[in-house]
Scaffold this motif. Structure first.
Motif, PDB file in Angstrom:
ATOM      1  N   ALA A  31       0.768  -1.267  -0.030  1.00 53.87           N
ATOM      2  CA  ALA A  31       0.105   0.091   0.026  1.00 53.87           C
ATOM      3  C   ALA A  31       0.848   1.350  -0.073  1.00 53.87           C
ATOM      4  CB  ALA A  31      -0.924  -0.093   1.214  1.00 53.87           C
ATOM      5  N   ASP A  32       2.252   0.912  -0.029  1.00 51.16           N
ATOM      6  CA  ASP A  32       3.133   2.209  -0.073  1.00 51.16           C
ATOM      7  C   ASP A  32       3.132   3.150   1.064  1.00 51.16           C
ATOM      8  OD1 ASP A  32       5.276   3.299  -1.427  1.00 51.16           O
ATOM      9  OD2 ASP A  32       4.067   4.738  -2.445  1.00 51.16           O
ATOM     10  N   LEU A  33       2.621   2.501   2.477  1.00 50.51           N
ATOM     11  CA  LEU A  33       2.633   3.317   3.622  1.00 50.51           C
ATOM     12  C   LEU A  33       4.312   3.505   4.087  1.00 50.51           C
ATOM     13  CD1 LEU A  33      -0.579   1.447   5.190  1.00 50.51           C
ATOM     14  CD2 LEU A  33      -0.352   3.914   4.098  1.00 50.51           C
ATOM     15  N   PRO A  34       4.153   4.730   4.862  1.00 53.03           N
ATOM     16  CA  PRO A  34       5.476   4.978   5.409  1.00 53.03           C
ATOM     17  C   PRO A  34       6.022   4.032   6.481  1.00 53.03           C
ATOM     18  CG  PRO A  34       4.562   7.164   5.187  1.00 53.03           C
ATOM     19  CD  PRO A  34       3.256   5.888   4.930  1.00 53.03           C
ATOM     20  N   GLY A  35       6.979   3.344   6.608  1.00 51.19           N
ATOM     21  CA  GLY A  35       7.384   2.403   7.598  1.00 51.19           C
ATOM     22  C   GLY A  35       6.666   1.337   7.566  1.00 51.19           C
ATOM     23  N   GLY A  36       6.066   0.854   6.356  1.00 51.15           N
ATOM     24  CA  GLY A  36       5.245  -0.106   6.175  1.00 51.15           C
ATOM     25  C   GLY A  36       5.550  -1.496   6.899  1.00 51.15           C
ATOM     26  N   LEU A  37       6.988  -1.752   6.599  1.00 52.25           N
ATOM     27  CA  LEU A  37       7.024  -3.273   7.320  1.00 52.25           C
ATOM     28  C   LEU A  37       6.864  -3.241   8.827  1.00 52.25           C
ATOM     29  CD1 LEU A  37      10.306  -4.273   5.303  1.00 52.25           C
ATOM     30  CD2 LEU A  37       8.084  -5.319   5.074  1.00 52.25           C
ATOM     31  N   ILE A  38       7.277  -2.238   9.496  1.00 54.50           N
ATOM     32  CA  ILE A  38       7.228  -2.316  10.901  1.00 54.50           C
ATOM     33  C   ILE A  38       5.708  -2.026  11.324  1.00 54.50           C
ATOM     34  CG2 ILE A  38       7.835  -0.992  13.113  1.00 54.50           C
ATOM     35  CD1 ILE A  38      10.248   0.095  11.457  1.00 54.50           C
ATOM     36  N   SER A  39       5.168  -0.915  10.967  1.00 58.87           N
ATOM     37  CA  SER A  39       3.617  -0.822  11.260  1.00 58.87           C
ATOM     38  C   SER A  39       2.915  -1.777  10.955  1.00 58.87           C
ATOM     39  CB  SER A  39       3.339   0.636  10.692  1.00 58.87           C
ATOM     40  OG  SER A  39       3.403   1.053   9.356  1.00 58.87           O
ATOM     41  N   GLY A  40       2.922  -2.250   9.563  1.00 59.52           N
ATOM     42  CA  GLY A  40       2.037  -3.284   9.163  1.00 59.52           C
ATOM     43  C   GLY A  40       2.231  -4.779   9.973  1.00 59.52           C
ATOM     44  N   ALA A  41       3.470  -4.813  10.337  1.00 66.78           N
ATOM     45  CA  ALA A  41       3.650  -6.354  11.110  1.00 66.78           C
ATOM     46  C   ALA A  41       3.178  -6.136  12.679  1.00 66.78           C
ATOM     47  CB  ALA A  41       5.130  -6.605  11.107  1.00 66.78           C
ATOM     48  N   MET A  42       3.098  -4.580  13.027  1.00 64.37           N
ATOM     49  CA  MET A  42       2.739  -4.329  14.283  1.00 64.37           C
ATOM     50  C   MET A  42       1.282  -4.259  14.624  1.00 64.37           C
ATOM     51  SD  MET A  42       3.004  -0.899  16.439  1.00 64.37           S
ATOM     52  CE  MET A  42       1.779  -0.226  15.010  1.00 64.37           C
ATOM     53  N   VAL A  43       0.651  -3.819  13.622  1.00 68.94           N
ATOM     54  CA  VAL A  43      -0.767  -3.946  13.537  1.00 68.94           C
ATOM     55  C   VAL A  43      -1.368  -5.457  13.163  1.00 68.94           C
ATOM     56  CG1 VAL A  43      -2.903  -3.240  12.278  1.00 68.94           C
ATOM     57  CG2 VAL A  43      -0.971  -1.506  12.833  1.00 68.94           C
ATOM     58  N   ALA A  44      -0.732  -5.907  12.084  1.00 63.88           N
ATOM     59  CA  ALA A  44      -1.392  -7.326  12.299  1.00 63.88           C
ATOM     60  C   ALA A  44      -1.338  -8.300  13.273  1.00 63.88           C
ATOM     61  CB  ALA A  44      -0.754  -8.146  10.932  1.00 63.88           C
TER      62      ALA A  44
END
Length: 354
Positions: A31-44
């Motif tokens: 989704a091209d979100l900033p800091g995607g790998l960190i924030s995506g893993a954290m949210v999931a």
């Protein structure tokens, strides 16, 4: 005796955490979100943990992730011109003052509007050093679950929202730039890993804070700065470290009841808002009186977990030396000062024993 092997349940839990974290990180990255790998893993991982999944990151995996993160940060050190070194004493002094003011401001809010006792309020308002805060809270008879919720909410909001805020302000690109142009050779990678582990273990022996991450960062900085190593970690390895940090933050919800979380959300959000407003005053002061980049100041003064903020510095191409120095200084300040503050201003010890 040989060390006991982890049980199948623990192995499955770790694998499930990694898979969920990787899926969330890749989704945010897509989704091209900033800091995607960190924030995506954290949210999931956070959502799955709240839903009742027994997610966890084992210690050996946590240590590996921190070492990889330190190596990645160290590979940038020689590329940063460290043009702000002369400003460090001033900004670190202001950081200590900002930490003191935000702690008292947030604790006053928790006492005045949520009727928290003074000890719990001070400990919940202390930024960073969560493990030390939790131990001190248990010793002083404070409300440990409430403190954990407030501390976790602060870390989650900063990790998820800070990259978006910097992107909206035009201070960081949505996609992480190519930080290291070349990948180290197998021999160089081996040297990086061996040196990083050696320095990390040395720092661990002297009880240096965040020894795994800072030990690897120091070793990597020296090897890159002296020219012994030219390249950095492969992109997949760096990405795995970022997903690991995000998953580690998300697992904080694994042992937290939904009712406990909901019961303290307002307290967490309110105290976070107070801390951010006070920190913003100091950020503006430094930005207007020094030549340090605004993005560097914001991440350095963000009252979040040290490993998460340094990981964001890595993904958003923010000066890791400046950010690391300030978060380490705050970690030391909080670790040393908080017990004294609680002793002077918190609930009397006699009240705890009753």
């Amino acid at each position: 005796m040989a060390p006991a092997l982890p049980s199948p349940a623990r192995i499955f839990s770790a694998l499930e955490t990694v898979v969920i974290g990787a899926a969330g990180g890749l989704l945010f990255l897509w989704a091209d979100l900033p800091g995607g790998l960190i924030s995506g893993a954290m949210v999931a991982v956070g959502i799955a943990a709240l839903a009742g999944r027994p997610l966890a990151v084992p210690p050996v995996m946590t240590q590996s992730v921190l070492v990889l993160l330190g190596i990645s940060l160290g590979s940038l050190a020689s590329r940063q011109l460290i043009q702000h070194v002369s400003a460090y004493p001033v900004t670190i002094g202001l950081l200590a003052l900002a930490t003191f003011c935000s702690t008292f401001g947030s604790s006053f809010y928790l006492q005045r509007f949520h009727q928290w006792d003074r000890t719990s309020a001070f400990l919940a308002a202390s930024p960073g050093a969560l493990s030390q805060i939790t131990i001190l809270a248990a010793e002083r008879g404070a409300d440990v679950p409430a403190i954990a919720v407030v501390q976790t909410i602060r870390v989650i909001i900063l990790t998820a929202a800070l990259p978006l805020m910097l992107a909206v302000m035009g201070l960081a690109t949505p996609s992480a730039p190519a930080l290291v142009t070349t990948t180290a050779s197998p021999l160089e990678l081996a040297a990086l890993i061996v040196a990083s582990l050696a320095v990390s273990l040395l720092l661990r022996l002297v009880k240096f804070p965040a020894s795994w991450m800072f030990g690897a960062m120091i070793a990597s900085s020296v090897l890159h700065g002296t020219g012994y190593v030219e390249g950095g970690l492969p992109n997949w390895m760096r990405g795995a470290a970022l997903v690991g940090i995000g998953a580690l933050i998300g697992t904080r919800f694994a042992r937290m009841r939904a009712s406990t979380l909901l019961g303290h959300v307002t307290a967490g959000l309110g105290s976070f808002a107070i801390a951010i407003m006070i920190s913003a005053i100091f950020v503006a002061m430094i930005y207007l009186t020094t030549h340090v980049r605004l993005a560097d100041i914001i991440v350095a003064f963000a009252p979040g977990a040290m490993d998460a903020m340094l990981a964001l510095a890595l993904t958003l191409h923010i000066d890791p030396i400046f950010v690391g120095a300030h978060h380490l200084a705050r970690f030391v300040f909080v670790t040393i000062a908080t017990p004294g503050i609680v002793h002077l201003f918190g609930r009397p010890q006699d009240d705890v024993d009753d």
